[in-house]
Design a protein around this motif. Structure first.
Motif: not given
Length: 117
Positions: A35-38, A57-58, A87-94, A108-112
């Motif tokens: 979906f858009e952003g999801l 990525k988160g 659960i993790v946000s973008d750029d907070l772990s590799s 589940i991932d996306g812009d949020f």
């Protein structure tokens, strides 16, 4: 696409096509709804799967079946078993996924999940 909302719908995952993604070892099969952003996926990793990259990525990950080790580039790791999540946000772990006997995940991932400043 003009309408950015997601209407009520039921999803029969048996009818969602699988795409194959090779890992460093093993194979991942993705069933994806975009979906858009999801993005919502059911992902099945084969036995002896090792991701071929470190992901930054988160995600919201829920373990449906099996077991997965979540390795982090900093040396930490965790195990997900059925009923567990991370659960993790973008750029907070590799991180990368590793399995011994295989696993089935809802991801589940996306812009949020973009990093907030």
């Amino acid at each position: 696409m003009e309408n950015k909302n997601i209407p009520f719908q039921t999803i029969d995952w048996d009818n969602i096509p699988k795409t194959e993604h090779k890992g460093k070892s093993g194979i991942a099969y993705w069933q994806t709804l975009q979906f858009e952003g999801l993005r919502v996926r059911v992902v099945t990793y084969s036995a002896n799967y090792v991701a071929d990259h470190w992901c930054e990525k988160g995600h919201i990950v829920y373990c449906l079946e099996g077991e997965v080790v979540n390795e982090q580039k900093n040396g930490e790791s965790s195990i997900l078993k059925p009923g567990m999540s991370y659960i993790v946000s973008d750029d907070l772990s590799s991180h990368r996924s590793v399995t011994k006997d295989g696993v089935k995940l809802l991801i589940i991932d996306g812009d949020f999940l973009k990093l907030k400043s």
